[in-house]
Design a protein around this motif. Structure first.
Motif, mmCIF file in Angstrom:
data_model
loop_
_atom_site.group_PDB
_atom_site.id
_atom_site.type_symbol
_atom_site.label_atom_id
_atom_site.label_comp_id
_atom_site.label_asym_id
_atom_site.label_seq_id
_atom_site.Cartn_x
_atom_site.Cartn_y
_atom_site.Cartn_z
ATOM 1 N N TYR A 78 -14.043 17.283 -23.388
ATOM 2 C CA TYR A 78 -12.963 17.143 -22.410
ATOM 3 C C TYR A 78 -11.882 18.203 -22.556
ATOM 4 O O TYR A 78 -10.955 18.257 -21.766
ATOM 5 C CB TYR A 78 -12.348 15.740 -22.492
ATOM 6 N N GLY A 79 -11.965 18.996 -23.602
ATOM 7 C CA GLY A 79 -10.973 20.041 -23.790
ATOM 8 C C GLY A 79 -10.418 20.063 -25.195
ATOM 9 O O GLY A 79 -10.986 19.485 -26.123
ATOM 10 N N THR A 80 -9.281 20.726 -25.327
ATOM 11 C CA THR A 80 -8.600 20.826 -26.611
ATOM 12 C C THR A 80 -7.407 19.882 -26.611
ATOM 13 O O THR A 80 -6.658 19.820 -25.637
ATOM 14 C CB THR A 80 -8.150 22.273 -26.876
ATOM 15 N N LEU B 168 4.158 16.879 -12.140
ATOM 16 C CA LEU B 168 3.826 18.300 -12.166
ATOM 17 C C LEU B 168 4.346 19.037 -10.959
ATOM 18 O O LEU B 168 4.528 20.248 -10.986
ATOM 19 C CB LEU B 168 2.308 18.476 -12.244
ATOM 20 N N SER B 169 4.622 18.307 -9.875
ATOM 21 C CA SER B 169 5.118 18.967 -8.658
ATOM 22 C C SER B 169 6.631 18.924 -8.562
ATOM 23 O O SER B 169 7.196 19.474 -7.639
ATOM 24 C CB SER B 169 4.483 18.314 -7.419
ATOM 25 N N VAL C 182 -0.902 20.184 -21.835
ATOM 26 C CA VAL C 182 -1.771 19.366 -20.981
ATOM 27 C C VAL C 182 -2.109 20.168 -19.731
ATOM 28 O O VAL C 182 -1.225 20.694 -19.054
ATOM 29 C CB VAL C 182 -1.069 18.039 -20.596
ATOM 30 N N ALA C 183 -3.384 20.255 -19.441
ATOM 31 C CA ALA C 183 -3.827 20.988 -18.248
ATOM 32 C C ALA C 183 -3.363 20.242 -16.996
ATOM 33 O O ALA C 183 -3.558 19.029 -16.896
ATOM 34 C CB ALA C 183 -5.336 21.114 -18.237
ATOM 35 N N PRO C 184 -2.727 20.929 -16.058
ATOM 36 C CA PRO C 184 -2.272 20.260 -14.831
ATOM 37 C C PRO C 184 -3.398 19.508 -14.119
ATOM 38 O O PRO C 184 -3.176 18.446 -13.556
ATOM 39 C CB PRO C 184 -1.739 21.410 -13.974
ATOM 40 N N SER C 185 -4.604 20.032 -14.197
ATOM 41 C CA SER C 185 -5.727 19.378 -13.525
ATOM 42 C C SER C 185 -6.136 18.071 -14.189
ATOM 43 O O SER C 185 -6.837 17.259 -13.579
ATOM 44 C CB SER C 185 -6.931 20.322 -13.491
ATOM 45 N N GLY C 186 -5.688 17.821 -15.416
ATOM 46 C CA GLY C 186 -6.085 16.609 -16.122
ATOM 47 C C GLY C 186 -4.976 15.620 -16.390
ATOM 48 O O GLY C 186 -5.222 14.531 -16.909
#
Length: 162
Positions: free
Chosen positions: A86-88, A160-161, A111-115
């Motif tokens: 799932y990532g780092t 995030l927005s 944290v990745a914005p997409s997740g």
């Protein structure tokens, strides 16, 4: 369901107040047997700078994942990282104690914005499970995750927005 997390400069920060001594909360996040009550188990020797964690709260047990220990200042601070499918994950846990309560601050860095819409609700669920383990009550189930926690994803996405 209350939202306890915030996303600031790409970091997800969640805060909880637990009615338990700091040593009890520390044990719940660092002792494999206690960690198993809400998250998973670990094997290995932390003195080597890493352990292998197998998550057990999901519908299917996760693949064993190496967690590198970057800092461990008992009972106040634990910093670890892991990389899985799932990532780092760059995680900092800070504990403080006052007036019979332990404050827990969990920070997931970068944290990745997409997740964020999945990571935020996931940590809300896990920290509620931790609180249940500390209080020795039934933890939130996977069904509760789907019903009560996943809808928090829109709130995390909206951070995030902002």
């Amino acid at each position: 369901m209350n939202l306890t997390g915030r996303i600031t400069d790409g970091d997800l920060v969640l805060r909880r107040e637990l009615a338990a001594p700091i040593e009890d909360v520390w044990a719940s996040v660092t002792e494999s047997e206690r960690l198993a009550r809400w998250f998973g188990t670990w094997t290995g020797d932390p003195a080597e700078g890493h352990v292998t964690v197998t998550m057990n709260a999901e519908a299917e047990p996760g693949s064993p994942t190496r967690y590198d220990i970057h800092r461990c200042d008992r009972p106040h601070r634990l910093s670890v990282s892991a990389t899985d499918e799932y990532g780092t994950w760059l995680l900092d846990l800070d504990l403080s104690h006052a007036d019979g309560r332990t404050t827990l601050v969990l920070t997931q860095r970068d944290v990745a914005p997409s997740g964020a819409h999945e990571v935020g609700p996931g940590w809300e669920w896990y920290l509620d499970r931790l609180e249940s383990a500390v209080e020795d009550v039934e933890p939130p189930t996977l069904e509760a995750f789907d019903q009560d926690y996943l809808p928090l994803g829109d709130l995390y996405r909206s951070m995030l927005s902002d």
